[in-house]
Structures are given as C-alpha cells and as structure tokens.
Write an enzyme that holds these catalytic residues in place. Sequence first.
Site, PDB file in Angstrom:
ATOM      1  CB  VAL A  14      -0.940  -0.131   1.088  1.00 41.20           C
ATOM      2  CG1 VAL A  14      -1.663   1.251   1.239  1.00 41.20           C
ATOM      3  CG2 VAL A  14      -1.879  -1.216   0.908  1.00 41.20           C
ATOM      4  NE  ARG A  45      13.478  -1.608  10.844  1.00 40.56           N
ATOM      5  CZ  ARG A  45      12.684  -2.003  11.763  1.00 40.56           C
ATOM      6  NH1 ARG A  45      12.043  -3.358  11.446  1.00 40.56           N
ATOM      7  NH2 ARG A  45      12.393  -1.366  12.876  1.00 40.56           N
ATOM      8  CE  LYS A 105      -7.145  -4.265   6.960  1.00 38.32           C
ATOM      9  NZ  LYS A 105      -6.962  -4.020   5.432  1.00 38.32           N
ATOM     10  CB  VAL A 132     -14.056   0.415   5.911  1.00 40.10           C
ATOM     11  CG1 VAL A 132     -15.203  -0.524   5.899  1.00 40.10           C
ATOM     12  CG2 VAL A 132     -13.874   0.497   7.554  1.00 40.10           C
ATOM     13  N   GLY A 134     -11.221  -0.921   1.057  1.00 39.21           N
ATOM     14  CA  GLY A 134     -10.173  -0.393   0.227  1.00 39.21           C
ATOM     15  C   GLY A 134     -10.485   0.903  -0.712  1.00 39.21           C
ATOM     16  CG  ASP A 201      -9.576  -7.748   7.209  1.00 39.87           C
ATOM     17  OD1 ASP A 201      -8.835  -7.029   7.468  1.00 39.87           O
ATOM     18  OD2 ASP A 201     -10.601  -7.922   6.200  1.00 39.87           O
ATOM     19  CE  LYS A 205     -11.260  -4.692   5.580  1.00 36.67           C
ATOM     20  NZ  LYS A 205     -11.009  -5.625   4.875  1.00 36.67           N
TER      21      LYS A 205
END
Lengths: 438, 438
Positions: A14, A45, A105, A132, A134, A201, A205
């Site tokens: 992302v 990193r 989220k 939430v 995408g 998950d 959301k």
Amino acid sequence: MKPVKVGLLGLGTVGGGTFNVLRRNAAEIARRAGRGIEIVHAAAREYDPARLPGIEGIQVSDDAFKVVDDPEIDIIVELIGGYSPAKELVLRAIGNGKHVVTANKALIALHGNEIFKAAQDQGLMVAFEAAVGGGIPIIKAVREGLAANQIEWMAGIINGTGNFILTEMRDKGRDFADVLAEAQALGYAEADPTFDVEGIDAAHKLTILASIAFGVPLQFDRTYTEGISNITRDDVAYAGELGYRIKHLGFSRRTPDGIELRVHPTLIPERRLIANVDGVMNAVLVKGDAVGPTLYYGAGAGAEPTASAVVADIVDVTRVLTADPENRVPHLAFQPDALSDTPILPMEAVETAYYLRLCAQDKPGVLSDVTRILAQRAISIEAILQKEPVEGATRVPVIILTHRVTEGAMNEAIAAIEALEHIEDKVTRIRLEHLDAS
Amino acid sequence: MKPVKVGLLGLGTVGGGTFNVLRRNAAEIARRAGRGIEIVHAAAREYDPARLPGIEGIQVSDDAFKVVDDPEIDIIVELIGGYSPAKELVLRAIGNGKHVVTANKALIALHGNEIFKAAQDQGLMVAFEAAVGGGIPIIKAVREGLAANQIEWMAGIINGTGNFILTEMRDKGRDFADVLAEAQALGYAEADPTFDVEGIDAAHKLTILASIAFGVPLQFDRTYTEGISNITRDDVAYAGELGYRIKHLGFSRRTPDGIELRVHPTLIPERRLIANVDGVMNAVLVKGDAVGPTLYYGAGAGAEPTASAVVADIVDVTRVLTADPENRVPHLAFQPDALSDTPILPMEAVETAYYLRLCAQDKPGVLSDVTRILAQRAISIEAILQKEPVEGATRVPVIILTHRVTEGAMNEAIAAIEALEHIEDKVTRIRLEHLDAS
C-alpha cells in the site's frame, strides 16, 4: 500555495501504491486540491527501488520515528499495519502536531477511541477511509453523504479473500480447503489465513462502519465473529437450490434494545444486487430511513485501490489544514460529545432467520419431531428441502429455512434437535438475512 | 453554536421531503453537524399542511424572492426546479451573500458555469448533490472520494423512469408504449415523458458528472442524446439471447482526442453488476486508474431519497460556513483556474461496439452482402444471430454484434447496408459497451 509535506511510513504494497499514485497523478490531484502534495520523507526497512520510480529523490529512513519527528512534515501517512509500533507512531505524530492518514483497520478498531481523543485534544485530524472497503469511499459516503439519515442497518462484503473463496465454492463446486490453498498460492490469502477466513478482519471493518453509522464508540470486543471455514460445498449448493447465496457478511442493525454487530456466513436472496458481488470485490449495502437502500462497490484491497483511498484522505486533510477544527467532519461522523451509549446487543438477543441442515436417519417421524421442536418455540418454517437418500444410505440431509427468531430461542431449538435419537452429528446453522428495503 | 438558518424554496415533493427529514432527524443531524439546522422561512404558492407537520411554526411566503431577500437566512435551498425563476433566485441569493443548495440538474447543467463563477466571486458555495442520482452520494464520491484518480470512464443508469420501462419490457415481454402508459399511471413518468424517455434528464446529469470527473466546464449542448422510445421488445429479447441487457446509459470516457459524452440505449453484458440494476433504481459505475471500477447504487428520485442528498449538502455547507473559501472542495471538483479545455469528442469520432438488427429478405447471398460491407470498413463481427423465419414469412431478422469501431465508419456501413436490394426498412442500431475493467 506551498505544497503540503507528507511523511510516508511503509513502502510495502500500500505504501508503494500510494507513492506511485501520488507521483503519477500529481498534476490531476493538485488541480483538485488546489496545492501540490509532496512526499518528503519515507520510512522502510527494505524496499525495491525498481518498483518506486522517483524514490531516489526523497529521504528514506529505516526508523519510522525519524519521519514522525521530522519538523518539516504536515501529514503522517501510516501504512505499516498491525498494532505496534503503529499505535506509538500515530500517537507520537499527533503529539508532534501532525495530522495522520492511516489504512490500519486493526489499529482504528481497537485503539481508535484513544487515538481520536488525542487528535481531538490537539485539534488534529486522523483520516482512515482506506481502513474499510479499500478504494470504495464508504466512510465518506456514510459519514457525510448520508448525514441526513438515521441509518437502520448495514450489510457488507468487506473481506475479499473470504468472498473469493465462497465465490469459487459456488461457481465450481469446490471445497473450502481446496480453494483456500489456491487463494494462498495466488497471494489473495495470507500464509496464516485466520484474520480473513475467521472474520477478524471483517469484524475490524464492521466495528468502524457501525460507529460512524450509529454514533457509538468503537467496540471491537463486542462484535460477534464467526468464520467461513465450516461452510461445505453442500451448504453452498443447497442454498443455491433455495434461491440464496452464502456470503460472509458483516451486519449491523439498530434495534430499540441495542445495536447488532455481527460477522458470520449469511444466506441472502440471489436476486439482491449484493448477492452478485463476486470474487475479491467488496460491497456495502446501507439502509437509511430517508434514502432507502444504497450500495457501494469496488476493490476492497490491493496496492492502488487502497492508495486511492489514502490519497483522497490526504487531499481532505490538506483542505482543512487551516480550517477551524470545530467545523471539520468528526472522526466518527458524530461530534465527540454526541456519541451515544446505546449498547451492543448480545448475540442471544439478535433476531434473524436461519438455514438449518440436519443429518437425519431415514426413519418415519423424524421430521415431525423436528418441526414440533420448532413449533414449540414459535419458530415458523419458510421452506423445507429434504434430499433423496443416496442409494443404500441410511441418512438423509434435511434443510430448513426459518422465519426470524432470536438467536437464544434458536440455540435452545438446536440443542433439542441434536438430542433427538434419529438425528446424527451437529446441526449446521447459517443465519439468513433478506436485506429487503424494510 | 447557533443553529444555521435555512430558507426553503418549494414545498412540493422534494421540498416537502426535505422539510420532513430535517424535522424528523433533527437530533441525529445536529449530532453530526455540531449545530442545529433550522428552516426559518419557506416559499410556496400552495402546499398541503397535513403532509408537513410543523410547517405552521415557520413563515411561508408565496413570493420566493422574499425568502431569498430575508436577511436572517444563511443558506437558500432551491427546490423549485426548471430554469426560471430558479436561475434568478439562485443568482439573487448569491448576490445577497447566501450559500445555495439545489437539486436542479437542468439549472446546473445549463447555467452552472455562470452560477459557480458568481458564487466563487463572492466566496460562496453552491452544493448540488441531489442533482444527480437522487440520494446516492455520487457527486461526493467522484469529487472527493476518488480525488486520487484519473477517471477513465463512467457509465450511469441515471433516469429511473427509463430504467423502469426497460426492466418491465425485459421481465414481461411488454411493448414500450404499454409500459410507458403504466409508468405514467403509477406516477413514475410525467404526462409529457420527453425529458425522461428521450434522455434529456440523463444528459443533464451526465453533463454534471463528466465535469467533476474530468475537470472540464459544463457543456450540456455538446452531449449526444438518444432516447429509448424506438427500442422494441424484440430487441430486448434478442439482446437477452446473446447474454446482454439493454440499459439507457449515460456514458462518458476520456480519450486522447477528447471526452465522449453520450446518452443512448446500450447493450451491456448481463453478468455486470450494473446490468442487474432494475426498476426505478439508479447506479453509476466509475472507473478510476488507481481504484479500478467502483459502483454507487440507490434511489435516483423520490421525496426522501432526494431530500437525503439535499440535507447532506446543507450539513456540508454548514461545516464550511466559517472556513477559508480557498480550502473548500471546488464546485466542479477541480480548482476553477485548473479546468481543462479538453474538447468533447464529436459523436462520429466515438468508438464503441454495436448491435445491429436488419430485416432481410429470406434469399441466398444477403448475409454475404452485409458481411462484405462490414469487412470493407474493417468492422469485425463478434456474433451473428439469424432467427428462423416465421412460417410463411419472407423476411428474417438478422442480429449482428460488432467489435469496436468509430460511429462515423458505422454510419457509412449502415447506409450501405440499407441500400442493399434485399434489406427492408431501416437498420436498428444500438450501441454496446462491455464495461470491463480495462
């Protein structure tokens, strides 16, 4: 106007998508925002510069706290994920007087109340559209677009992995385990798929959606969560014969006694638009008292769809950088001092319809025993599907669709049915929602 | 904070709905907006007080200019419709330093450039969410939610009357005229249905959507508009046999040469979600370069759905009443000085696929003549459906689906086909869009 300076935490899927979208569409975005948006410092990193053309022009630190402490930065974009150090980074950014945009989220669902309080106290914004659905602008739609409404209920397909698995099971008659293995090979599912297939998950959301819809604090620990790993291809097929599809829904409804907050497999009529949302796509159906049913559909994950929501948040924050904090859209849609203490309804008190699958011995009187148990608890039957026993088999599957009843009453009925002499195994129970306009 | 004072022009369907929603949900809305919203003065020649409980508590004038000139009012809500006196009222409100909320798509599509300029000069907002897609927050979604994207194309079912008619024709095999008469009896269609069935209403809405998507001025007069009154139930049935549905789409696409802006009946694959948007419901499918395809669905008309959008706009305006005008969301999504002069593409240059229906004499060689004409213009054929002649008939319908080609080339091909000796009548031509993710 001077460009807004952004610090980007994370250059993974992302983070990289956000970097690339901001760079590729810089001119278009500035035409909308009225000023440039410039990433001046990123934290990672390790990262692949070949995927990030232009990254050589900005400072990259391996310590995210360096970015958060960079005095030049106006907005911190947190795309690391997880609870820690994401929480510490976000709180430190707020402490440093920086606005925050996040796609996290889990962080918002569990620690949002604390984070929003800290931001509120400092007159800062924390934006989380990407948390939430995408790229679907569902937070904005509910929080601002439906601000006139009393939201009555919401039903969301808000986990792409789970929806991909259920779609493949239906389209190809495949088993859960088989499709999950493929989803892992395709990169749709993690090596540890628990968060996706067990509904955690989706529960993160749903927790967020319910807060902005109903004006209650975030209460992840009150969300009922049930996964899809027990759904068989037979259940998918029987549901289909009865005109339903099984979807892993996040569902929340306002009732006079409290708010339902639940994630579980759900039969929905196949003629509903949301029943036709397939593969990795997401959709949320929102019913408002004035607007009626509305639906929002799009990619629920992926580098650039998620980046789309992240960048929209950056533009929103940019617009209100100089505005009076009192006039901003509140984090949870409702003013912080106007949140409601309406309780979350315990699952036993939730009312829904049910799909039950029993494994009955092929003996006379079994069905009559089962229907008597349901009738005694005032549970009415909408449909019964009794399959022919396979040649030589002594057990037949019986599928029953019921009308709406409380979960508590259904728990009792199921216990009584399972105690019957001629019923084998456990009763399979899948909840059913009609999602009609009422 | 003191309540915001609103003047309401019109107490008809949408005006009455707005009055009722603001009153019924006053507490919920104030919890979101952070301050009360109070209608203090309304304008209506006649109205039914029984439908408007509470109306006796506010001043009602029969002259709308009295409301616009009322010094107490912060926001004027224009729900009269039509061009005049709506335009004069809105401009006078702006002249008086008042923000404006309107549901008037005709006014915005034709006079929006002038109105926004006047508002901009005064540092005022004109909000118009209710002008497109009724209660669906589609303006907000495209203007703010997708701000990160280059929008590639949009396809919308944005007229409920037309969609109701096409849905009934498909579901029940009925004729256009028959369904139209029913829609008029049900109140879905006006006594003069021209605006709806000839696509003018949809063209108003598409003009607005295209401006906010592509950052070009409103150009209603450049919109190609074709109605659905020539669609026969045979066309609907043949499209179905080929796996398509006919929808009255507003379609706009960015191409290197200009922007396509067109309203016409369109075949779309039945497996697309938007092909399953039926009855009076609306939906807009928006394809962004980062987010991919997204869809927004809901009621496109009606008292309370439209009021939902009007009130959301009032809340938005309320929030920015005291904010720096430079930081507001621009009326047409892009900053006024950043609008683009990208031209609207003439219809001849538009590329699309086609459904053609010919009426051929049942003679050898006819089909070969037709396919030769297409091949000479490099028009490839995707499918041919030749129906059996009805017993004793000498004419057979032939349906051809083509690949993408310019409208100009197709116009030539159709002229050549119509000139063939064994082709009777005109060729029916319906455009076809696959609406896939690319």
